[in-house]
Write an enzyme that holds these catalytic residues in place. Structure first.
Site, short mmCIF file in Angstrom:
data_model
loop_
_atom_site.label_atom_id
_atom_site.label_comp_id
_atom_site.label_asym_id
_atom_site.label_seq_id
_atom_site.Cartn_x
_atom_site.Cartn_y
_atom_site.Cartn_z
N CYS A 274 36.03 30.42 32.07
CA CYS A 274 35.46 30.06 33.37
C CYS A 274 36.46 30.18 34.52
CB CYS A 274 34.85 28.66 33.33
SG CYS A 274 36.03 27.31 33.10
N HIS A 322 35.07 22.54 33.98
CA HIS A 322 34.33 23.79 34.14
C HIS A 322 34.25 24.15 35.63
CE1 HIS A 322 31.78 27.04 32.78
NE2 HIS A 322 30.90 26.75 33.72
N HIS A 334 29.20 32.31 36.67
CA HIS A 334 30.22 31.64 35.86
C HIS A 334 30.26 32.21 34.45
CE1 HIS A 334 27.65 28.46 33.55
NE2 HIS A 334 26.90 29.48 33.89
#
Length: 360
Positions: A274, A322, A334
């Site tokens: 990510c 994240h 993402h």
């Protein structure tokens, strides 16, 4: 060369060699410290009830979240290791250079001592009595005084060089200890990542084909409900900022990676995690940012959601484990988790911690 010279030079060379070994691929997992016990994966659901599959979904979310946290720790340790390795190499070079300087100063001091010895070492009064010419003596005395000043300066420089060498050695030792600690942190994080992903994959492999489909539907429904609730708050009506020139380039890069696989620790060009995706997107826009999602949350400028614009980074979960990039219209791009690919989804589909802006 004396024993002291050889030991300092050999220590410097050993430092450079050791850095080369530590920097080699695959060495990070050589000796993990305090390894995390292998988790016992939960048993496969015994029935196909919605309740059992919901429990599986929650367990998978937990395992992949733990893997994401460990991935951030691994990436941070990896980054520190690279910087520390560079610093140790520079210190090793300074030690070698300093030793060469000290050798040269010692040679000059020896030459001065030998010259004084050849002069007989007589006191000035005796040299005056023995001299045929007072003026010649005075000229010689001036040169002697200059030599004495030069010798004092030479000895002072030798002392400073010795002190510098001692400090370089001390700094290199401290950096080496920090490097070793980070190597162990990186190895432990790597082991934890693999354990969590393996446990998640084993759990998923125990599901029947129709259960996997229903599980995927549960995940989609959960994300949809979260996004719907976020949009229902009216937040999108307040978000109307346009991307900066660099933000636009970052969005173009990130969205061009849609479909590429998630791989923990990856920064492209064929796979990403990510924060690897977001950091590389902004690097491509000519604006480097921190490597991990936690560092991005800690170090970049925070902005209110209503002021969010394309290119900004949306940080998720209370531990900032994240990150996605806002691309407009309530969506982010993402790299979700292992087994998935870079994709576009609702910005509100996960718990938002906050928003940060790489460029002001």
């Amino acid at each position: 060369m004396g024993c002291g010279k050889r030991s300092l030079t050999m220590a410097a060379v050993a430092l450079v060699c050791a850095i080369t070994v530590l920097g080699a691929p695959g060495m990070a997992s050589a000796a993990p410290a305090n390894p995390t016990p292998t988790p016992t994966p939960p048993a496969a659901p015994t029935t196909k009830s919605g309740k059992d599959l919901e429990a599986v979904r929650e367990k998978l979310d937990k395992l992949y979240h733990d893997a994401a946290v460990a991935t951030d720790a691994y990436n941070a340790a990896e980054e520190k290791t690279g910087k520390q390795s560079t610093q140790i190499v520079e210190l090793a070079k300074a030690i070698v250079k300093g030793q060469a300087k000290l050798d040269s100063l010692q040679d000059r001091a020896g030459a001065a001592a030998r010259a004084q010895y050849r002069g007989g070492g007589l006191p000035p009064e005796a040299q005056l009595w023995l001299s045929d010419s007072p003026q010649e003596y005075l000229d010689g005395a001036g040169r002697v005084r200059q030599g004495e000043h030069g010798t004092k300066g030479l000895l002072a420089e030798m002392k400073r060089t010795q002190q510098d060498l001692a400090q370089y050695t001390k700094d290199a030792s401290a950096q080496w200890e920090r490097l070793e600690a980070n190597r162990k942190t990186r190895a432990a994080a790597k082991k934890k990542i693999k354990q969590r992903i393996a446990a998640a994959e084993k759990l998923e492999s125990q599901l029947e084909k129709d259960e996997k489909k229903r599980l995927a539907k549960l995940e989609e429904d959960a994300a949809y409900q979260a996004q719907t609730a976020w949009l229902s708050s009216g937040v999108l009506k307040e978000i109307n900022s346009k991307a900066s020139a660099q933000g636009k380039k970052a969005v173009e890069y990130a969205t061009a990676q849609v479909g590429l696989p998630y791989v923990w620790g990856a920064e492209g060009p064929k796979s990403f995690d990510c924060s690897g995706l977001t950091s590389q997107a902004w690097a491509s826009a000519g604006h480097p940012i921190p490597r991990t999602s936690q560092q991005q949350w800690q170090q970049l400028e925070r902005v209110d959601i209503k002021d969010m614009r394309p290119g900004d980074l949306v940080i998720y979960f209370a531990d900032a484990s994240h990150v996605g990039m806002y691309i407009g219209d309530g969506a982010i791009v993402h790299a979700p988790r292992p087994g998935r690919t870079v994709t576009i989804t609702g910005a509100g589909s996960m718990p938002i911690l906050g928003v940060v802006r790489p460029d002001k």
